[in-house]
Design an enzyme around this catalytic site. Sequence first.
Site, PDB file in Angstrom:
ATOM      1  N   LYS A 260      -2.311  11.758   7.938  1.00 44.20           N
ATOM      2  CA  LYS A 260      -3.728  12.152   7.885  1.00 44.20           C
ATOM      3  C   LYS A 260      -4.525  11.579   9.049  1.00 44.20           C
ATOM      4  O   LYS A 260      -5.231  12.312   9.740  1.00 44.20           O
ATOM      5  CB  LYS A 260      -4.373  11.688   6.562  1.00 44.20           C
ATOM      6  CG  LYS A 260      -3.791  12.317   5.326  1.00 44.20           C
ATOM      7  CD  LYS A 260      -4.559  11.910   4.074  1.00 44.20           C
ATOM      8  CE  LYS A 260      -4.515  10.432   3.770  1.00 44.20           C
ATOM      9  NZ  LYS A 260      -3.256   9.968   3.177  1.00 44.20           N
TER      10      LYS A 260
ATOM     11  N   ARG B  22      -9.782  11.681  -3.728  1.00 44.80           N
ATOM     12  CA  ARG B  22      -8.447  11.212  -4.062  1.00 44.80           C
ATOM     13  C   ARG B  22      -8.199  11.208  -5.564  1.00 44.80           C
ATOM     14  O   ARG B  22      -7.136  10.796  -6.010  1.00 44.80           O
ATOM     15  CB  ARG B  22      -8.346   9.781  -3.562  1.00 44.80           C
ATOM     16  CG  ARG B  22      -7.103   9.441  -2.783  1.00 44.80           C
ATOM     17  CD  ARG B  22      -7.364   8.023  -2.321  1.00 44.80           C
ATOM     18  NE  ARG B  22      -6.285   7.401  -1.650  1.00 44.80           N
ATOM     19  CZ  ARG B  22      -6.210   7.249  -0.331  1.00 44.80           C
ATOM     20  NH1 ARG B  22      -7.114   7.786   0.453  1.00 44.80           N
ATOM     21  NH2 ARG B  22      -5.237   6.567   0.178  1.00 44.80           N
TER      22      ARG B  22
ATOM     23  N   ARG C 105       4.776   1.552  10.543  1.00 41.05           N
ATOM     24  CA  ARG C 105       3.457   1.922  11.080  1.00 41.05           C
ATOM     25  C   ARG C 105       2.708   0.702  11.629  1.00 41.05           C
ATOM     26  O   ARG C 105       2.749  -0.375  11.056  1.00 41.05           O
ATOM     27  CB  ARG C 105       2.635   2.563   9.954  1.00 41.05           C
ATOM     28  CG  ARG C 105       1.205   2.834  10.322  1.00 41.05           C
ATOM     29  CD  ARG C 105       0.605   3.885   9.466  1.00 41.05           C
ATOM     30  NE  ARG C 105       0.146   3.400   8.171  1.00 41.05           N
ATOM     31  CZ  ARG C 105      -0.490   4.183   7.290  1.00 41.05           C
ATOM     32  NH1 ARG C 105      -0.710   5.445   7.560  1.00 41.05           N
ATOM     33  NH2 ARG C 105      -0.877   3.686   6.154  1.00 41.05           N
TER      34      ARG C 105
ATOM     35  N   ARG D 291      -0.719  -3.099   8.452  1.00 42.51           N
ATOM     36  CA  ARG D 291      -1.579  -3.207   7.272  1.00 42.51           C
ATOM     37  C   ARG D 291      -0.838  -3.915   6.146  1.00 42.51           C
ATOM     38  O   ARG D 291       0.339  -3.678   5.933  1.00 42.51           O
ATOM     39  CB  ARG D 291      -1.969  -1.801   6.800  1.00 42.51           C
ATOM     40  CG  ARG D 291      -3.147  -1.230   7.547  1.00 42.51           C
ATOM     41  CD  ARG D 291      -3.339   0.227   7.297  1.00 42.51           C
ATOM     42  NE  ARG D 291      -3.303   0.627   5.889  1.00 42.51           N
ATOM     43  CZ  ARG D 291      -3.547   1.869   5.474  1.00 42.51           C
ATOM     44  NH1 ARG D 291      -3.850   2.808   6.343  1.00 42.51           N
ATOM     45  NH2 ARG D 291      -3.492   2.173   4.204  1.00 42.51           N
TER      46      ARG D 291
ATOM     47  N   ARG E 166       1.644   2.646  -4.093  1.00 42.92           N
ATOM     48  CA  ARG E 166       0.737   3.648  -3.518  1.00 42.92           C
ATOM     49  C   ARG E 166       1.283   5.057  -3.732  1.00 42.92           C
ATOM     50  O   ARG E 166       0.525   5.981  -3.988  1.00 42.92           O
ATOM     51  CB  ARG E 166       0.522   3.373  -2.025  1.00 42.92           C
ATOM     52  CG  ARG E 166      -0.411   2.180  -1.811  1.00 42.92           C
ATOM     53  CD  ARG E 166      -0.308   1.646  -0.415  1.00 42.92           C
ATOM     54  NE  ARG E 166      -0.774   2.603   0.586  1.00 42.92           N
ATOM     55  CZ  ARG E 166      -0.376   2.601   1.854  1.00 42.92           C
ATOM     56  NH1 ARG E 166       0.496   1.708   2.268  1.00 42.92           N
ATOM     57  NH2 ARG E 166      -0.870   3.466   2.694  1.00 42.92           N
TER      58      ARG E 166
HETATM   59  P1  ADP Z   1      -3.266   5.810   2.919  1.00 35.11           P
HETATM   60  O1  ADP Z   1      -3.614   7.254   2.772  1.00 35.11           O
HETATM   61  O2  ADP Z   1      -2.354   5.549   4.055  1.00 35.11           O
HETATM   62  O3  ADP Z   1      -2.833   5.176   1.629  1.00 35.11           O
HETATM   63  P2  ADP Z   1      -6.074   5.027   3.396  1.00 35.11           P
HETATM   64  O4  ADP Z   1      -6.378   4.346   4.660  1.00 35.11           O
HETATM   65  O5  ADP Z   1      -6.543   6.420   3.218  1.00 35.11           O
HETATM   66  O6  ADP Z   1      -4.499   4.932   3.282  1.00 35.11           O
HETATM   67  O7  ADP Z   1      -6.614   4.171   2.153  1.00 35.11           O
HETATM   68  C1  ADP Z   1      -6.315   2.797   2.039  1.00 35.11           C
HETATM   69  C2  ADP Z   1      -6.810   2.253   0.710  1.00 35.11           C
HETATM   70  O8  ADP Z   1      -8.243   2.420   0.613  1.00 35.11           O
HETATM   71  C3  ADP Z   1      -6.261   2.942  -0.528  1.00 35.11           C
HETATM   72  O9  ADP Z   1      -5.009   2.424  -0.923  1.00 35.11           O
HETATM   73  C4  ADP Z   1      -7.372   2.639  -1.548  1.00 35.11           C
HETATM   74  O10 ADP Z   1      -7.294   1.325  -2.027  1.00 35.11           O
HETATM   75  C5  ADP Z   1      -8.637   2.749  -0.719  1.00 35.11           C
HETATM   76  N1  ADP Z   1      -9.209   4.129  -0.729  1.00 35.11           N
HETATM   77  C6  ADP Z   1      -9.381   4.930   0.350  1.00 35.11           C
HETATM   78  N2  ADP Z   1      -9.928   6.108   0.006  1.00 35.11           N
HETATM   79  C7  ADP Z   1     -10.130   6.070  -1.341  1.00 35.11           C
HETATM   80  C8  ADP Z   1     -10.642   6.975  -2.304  1.00 35.11           C
HETATM   81  N3  ADP Z   1     -11.080   8.201  -1.963  1.00 35.11           N
HETATM   82  N4  ADP Z   1     -10.669   6.582  -3.603  1.00 35.11           N
HETATM   83  C9  ADP Z   1     -10.236   5.372  -3.967  1.00 35.11           C
HETATM   84  N5  ADP Z   1      -9.736   4.464  -3.125  1.00 35.11           N
HETATM   85  C10 ADP Z   1      -9.666   4.791  -1.811  1.00 35.11           C
END
Ligand code: ADP
Length: 216
Positions: free
Chosen positions: A13, A87, A121, A154, A165
Amino acid sequence: MKFLIFGPPGSGKGTYSTRIEDKIDVEHIATGDIFREAVKEKTELGKRVKEYLDRGDLVPDELVNKVVREKLKKVGMDNFLLDGYPRTVEQAKFLNDIMDIDGLILLDVTDEIIIKRLSSRRICKDCGEVFNKLFHPPEEEGVCDKCGGDLYQRDDDKPDVIKDRINTYEERSEPVIDYFEGKIPIVVNRCRKANAPIDAMVKNIIDQMKERDLVS
Ligand code: ADP
Ligand code: ZN
Protein backbone atom coordinates in the site's frame (compact mmCIF):
# COMPACT_ATOMS: atom_id res chain seq x y z
CA MET A 1 -10.78 12.20 -6.87
CA LYS A 2 -11.31 10.22 -3.72
CA PHE A 3 -9.70 6.82 -3.65
CA LEU A 4 -8.93 4.13 -1.12
CA ILE A 5 -6.05 1.66 -1.31
CA PHE A 6 -6.71 -1.52 0.57
CA GLY A 7 -4.86 -4.75 1.29
CA PRO A 8 -3.15 -6.76 4.01
CA PRO A 9 0.00 -5.54 5.77
CA GLY A 10 2.92 -5.97 3.36
CA SER A 11 0.73 -5.85 0.27
CA GLY A 12 2.51 -2.70 -0.92
CA LYS A 13 0.00 0.00 0.00
CA GLY A 14 2.63 2.52 1.04
CA THR A 15 5.04 1.68 -1.77
CA TYR A 16 2.44 1.95 -4.52
CA SER A 17 0.68 4.94 -2.99
CA THR A 18 3.70 7.22 -3.14
CA ARG A 19 4.06 6.38 -6.85
CA ILE A 20 0.36 6.67 -7.64
CA GLU A 21 0.34 10.02 -5.84
CA ASP A 22 2.98 11.33 -8.28
CA LYS A 23 1.16 10.01 -11.34
CA ILE A 24 -2.43 11.08 -10.74
CA ASP A 25 -1.95 14.02 -8.42
CA VAL A 26 -3.85 12.92 -5.34
CA GLU A 27 -2.74 13.48 -1.76
CA HIS A 28 -1.52 10.25 -0.15
CA ILE A 29 -2.81 9.96 3.41
CA ALA A 30 -1.72 6.97 5.50
CA THR A 31 -3.21 6.47 8.94
CA GLY A 32 -0.26 4.25 9.91
CA ASP A 33 2.15 7.12 9.12
CA ILE A 34 0.02 9.59 11.11
CA PHE A 35 0.06 7.29 14.15
CA ARG A 36 3.77 6.42 13.92
CA GLU A 37 4.63 10.11 13.62
CA ALA A 38 2.49 10.87 16.71
CA VAL A 39 4.23 8.12 18.69
CA LYS A 40 7.64 9.44 17.62
CA GLU A 41 6.71 12.99 18.60
CA LYS A 42 5.13 11.73 21.85
CA THR A 43 1.97 13.77 21.33
CA GLU A 44 -1.31 13.11 23.20
CA LEU A 45 -2.46 11.04 20.23
CA GLY A 46 0.85 9.18 20.20
CA LYS A 47 0.48 8.23 23.86
CA ARG A 48 -3.01 6.89 23.24
CA VAL A 49 -2.14 4.76 20.22
CA LYS A 50 1.32 3.43 21.09
CA GLU A 51 0.23 0.24 22.84
CA TYR A 52 -2.02 -0.72 19.92
CA LEU A 53 0.71 -0.19 17.36
CA ASP A 54 3.24 -2.13 19.41
CA ARG A 55 0.93 -5.13 19.57
CA GLY A 56 -0.22 -4.90 15.97
CA ASP A 57 -3.79 -4.30 17.19
CA LEU A 58 -6.24 -1.87 15.67
CA VAL A 59 -6.60 1.56 17.21
CA PRO A 60 -10.25 1.99 18.40
CA ASP A 61 -12.62 3.08 15.61
CA GLU A 62 -13.86 6.22 17.30
CA LEU A 63 -10.36 7.62 17.66
CA VAL A 64 -9.29 6.66 14.12
CA ASN A 65 -12.44 8.18 12.63
CA LYS A 66 -11.85 11.44 14.43
CA VAL A 67 -8.22 11.65 13.31
CA VAL A 68 -9.14 10.87 9.69
CA ARG A 69 -11.98 13.37 9.56
CA GLU A 70 -9.69 16.13 10.85
CA LYS A 71 -6.96 15.20 8.37
CA LEU A 72 -9.39 15.11 5.43
CA LYS A 73 -10.76 18.49 6.41
CA LYS A 74 -7.24 19.87 6.39
CA VAL A 75 -6.60 18.69 2.82
CA GLY A 76 -9.97 19.93 1.57
CA MET A 77 -11.87 16.63 1.55
CA ASP A 78 -11.85 16.10 -2.20
CA ASN A 79 -8.53 14.89 -3.55
CA PHE A 80 -6.87 12.00 -1.78
CA LEU A 81 -5.68 8.43 -1.73
CA LEU A 82 -6.42 6.96 1.68
CA ASP A 83 -4.04 4.20 2.75
CA GLY A 84 -4.78 2.07 5.81
CA TYR A 85 -8.30 3.39 6.29
CA PRO A 86 -11.04 2.23 6.55
CA ARG A 87 -9.87 -0.95 8.22
CA THR A 88 -13.10 -2.10 9.88
CA VAL A 89 -16.70 -2.12 8.67
CA GLU A 90 -17.52 0.51 11.32
CA GLN A 91 -14.87 2.82 9.84
CA ALA A 92 -16.15 2.13 6.32
CA LYS A 93 -19.69 3.09 7.35
CA PHE A 94 -18.44 6.25 9.00
CA LEU A 95 -16.54 7.30 5.88
CA ASN A 96 -19.37 6.36 3.54
CA ASP A 97 -21.74 8.51 5.61
CA ILE A 98 -19.59 11.63 5.35
CA MET A 99 -18.66 11.42 1.64
CA ASP A 100 -18.86 9.50 -1.63
CA ILE A 101 -15.71 7.61 -2.53
CA ASP A 102 -14.82 7.22 -6.24
CA GLY A 103 -13.05 3.88 -6.12
CA LEU A 104 -11.05 1.31 -4.20
CA ILE A 105 -7.72 -0.21 -5.21
CA LEU A 106 -7.51 -3.71 -3.78
CA LEU A 107 -4.10 -5.35 -3.42
CA ASP A 108 -4.49 -9.09 -3.55
CA VAL A 109 -1.45 -11.00 -2.21
CA THR A 110 -0.85 -14.32 -0.44
CA ASP A 111 0.12 -14.81 3.24
CA GLU A 112 3.43 -16.25 2.11
CA ILE A 113 4.34 -13.03 0.32
CA ILE A 114 3.23 -10.92 3.28
CA ILE A 115 5.50 -12.75 5.69
CA LYS A 116 8.49 -12.66 3.35
CA ARG A 117 8.07 -8.97 2.64
CA LEU A 118 7.34 -7.70 6.13
CA SER A 119 10.28 -9.42 7.75
CA SER A 120 12.73 -7.76 5.33
CA ARG A 121 11.01 -4.36 5.12
CA ARG A 122 12.91 -1.21 6.08
CA ILE A 123 11.49 2.32 6.32
CA CYS A 124 13.11 5.74 6.02
CA LYS A 125 12.85 7.49 9.35
CA ASP A 126 12.74 10.91 7.69
CA CYS A 127 10.50 10.63 4.62
CA GLY A 128 8.73 7.30 5.19
CA GLU A 129 9.83 5.75 1.88
CA VAL A 130 9.57 1.97 2.02
CA PHE A 131 12.46 -0.34 1.05
CA ASN A 132 12.97 -4.05 1.26
CA LYS A 133 16.31 -5.69 1.97
CA LEU A 134 15.47 -8.59 -0.35
CA PHE A 135 13.14 -7.27 -3.01
CA HIS A 136 13.67 -3.53 -3.29
CA PRO A 137 16.98 -2.69 -1.61
CA PRO A 138 18.27 0.87 -1.28
CA GLU A 139 21.38 1.67 -3.31
CA GLU A 140 23.42 2.01 -0.15
CA GLU A 141 22.58 -0.28 2.77
CA GLY A 142 20.68 1.45 5.56
CA VAL A 143 20.32 4.75 3.67
CA CYS A 144 17.25 6.18 1.90
CA ASP A 145 17.63 6.68 -1.88
CA LYS A 146 15.22 9.59 -1.83
CA CYS A 147 16.44 11.76 1.03
CA GLY A 148 19.54 10.15 2.56
CA GLY A 149 17.75 9.41 5.87
CA ASP A 150 18.48 6.33 8.01
CA LEU A 151 16.39 3.20 7.46
CA TYR A 152 14.86 1.28 10.36
CA GLN A 153 12.73 -1.79 10.97
CA ARG A 154 9.26 -1.19 12.40
CA ASP A 155 8.69 -2.94 15.74
CA ASP A 156 5.51 -4.46 14.36
CA ASP A 157 7.44 -6.00 11.46
CA LYS A 158 9.07 -8.47 13.87
CA PRO A 159 7.89 -12.09 13.36
CA ASP A 160 5.65 -12.59 16.41
CA VAL A 161 3.65 -9.42 15.72
CA ILE A 162 3.33 -10.14 11.97
CA LYS A 163 1.11 -13.19 12.62
CA ASP A 164 -1.23 -11.18 14.83
CA ARG A 165 -1.51 -8.45 12.19
CA ILE A 166 -2.45 -10.98 9.51
CA ASN A 167 -5.13 -12.48 11.78
CA THR A 168 -6.48 -9.04 12.60
CA TYR A 169 -6.60 -8.22 8.89
CA GLU A 170 -8.54 -11.37 8.06
CA GLU A 171 -11.03 -11.00 10.89
CA ARG A 172 -11.62 -7.26 11.03
CA SER A 173 -10.49 -5.75 7.73
CA GLU A 174 -11.42 -8.18 4.97
CA PRO A 175 -15.16 -7.60 5.53
CA VAL A 176 -14.57 -4.01 4.37
CA ILE A 177 -14.22 -5.37 0.81
CA ASP A 178 -17.71 -6.91 0.99
CA TYR A 179 -19.03 -3.65 2.39
CA PHE A 180 -17.86 -1.67 -0.67
CA GLU A 181 -18.65 -4.38 -3.24
CA GLY A 182 -21.42 -3.06 -5.47
CA LYS A 183 -21.21 0.43 -3.91
CA ILE A 184 -18.05 1.72 -5.61
CA PRO A 185 -15.73 0.49 -8.40
CA ILE A 186 -13.04 -1.90 -7.16
CA VAL A 187 -9.78 -2.24 -9.10
CA VAL A 188 -7.93 -5.45 -8.19
CA ASN A 189 -4.16 -5.78 -8.48
CA ARG A 190 -3.21 -9.44 -8.18
CA CYS A 191 0.33 -10.16 -7.05
CA ARG A 192 1.76 -13.66 -6.69
CA LYS A 193 5.48 -12.88 -6.43
CA ALA A 194 7.18 -11.28 -3.43
CA ASN A 195 9.53 -9.42 -5.78
CA ALA A 196 6.98 -8.35 -8.39
CA PRO A 197 8.40 -5.24 -10.14
CA ILE A 198 6.91 -2.16 -8.49
CA ASP A 199 6.63 -0.09 -11.67
CA ALA A 200 4.72 -2.84 -13.47
CA MET A 201 2.28 -3.18 -10.56
CA VAL A 202 1.69 0.58 -10.46
CA LYS A 203 1.17 0.66 -14.23
CA ASN A 204 -1.34 -2.17 -13.97
CA ILE A 205 -3.28 -0.24 -11.32
CA ILE A 206 -3.31 3.04 -13.25
CA ASP A 207 -4.22 1.30 -16.55
CA GLN A 208 -7.18 -0.37 -14.88
CA MET A 209 -8.26 2.95 -13.36
CA LYS A 210 -8.11 4.56 -16.81
CA GLU A 211 -10.07 1.74 -18.41
CA ARG A 212 -12.81 2.31 -15.91
CA ASP A 213 -12.73 6.08 -16.35
CA LEU A 214 -11.69 6.67 -12.76
CA VAL A 215 -8.77 8.81 -13.92
CA SER A 216 -7.99 10.44 -17.25
P1 ADP B 1 0.28 -2.18 7.76
O1 ADP B 1 -0.79 -2.03 6.74
O2 ADP B 1 1.60 -2.48 7.17
O3 ADP B 1 -0.11 -3.09 8.89
P2 ADP B 1 -0.03 0.60 8.72
O4 ADP B 1 1.15 1.47 8.65
O5 ADP B 1 -1.15 0.85 7.78
O6 ADP B 1 0.56 -0.86 8.54
O7 ADP B 1 -0.64 0.59 10.20
C1 ADP B 1 0.19 0.37 11.32
C2 ADP B 1 -0.64 0.26 12.59
O8 ADP B 1 -1.37 1.49 12.80
C3 ADP B 1 -1.71 -0.82 12.59
O9 ADP B 1 -1.20 -2.08 12.96
C4 ADP B 1 -2.71 -0.25 13.62
O10 ADP B 1 -2.26 -0.45 14.93
C5 ADP B 1 -2.67 1.24 13.34
N1 ADP B 1 -3.70 1.66 12.34
C6 ADP B 1 -3.46 2.23 11.13
N2 ADP B 1 -4.60 2.49 10.47
C7 ADP B 1 -5.62 2.09 11.28
C8 ADP B 1 -7.03 2.06 11.17
N3 ADP B 1 -7.67 2.52 10.08
N4 ADP B 1 -7.75 1.54 12.20
C9 ADP B 1 -7.14 1.07 13.29
N5 ADP B 1 -5.82 1.05 13.47
C10 ADP B 1 -5.04 1.55 12.48
ZN1 ZN C 1 13.88 9.16 3.00
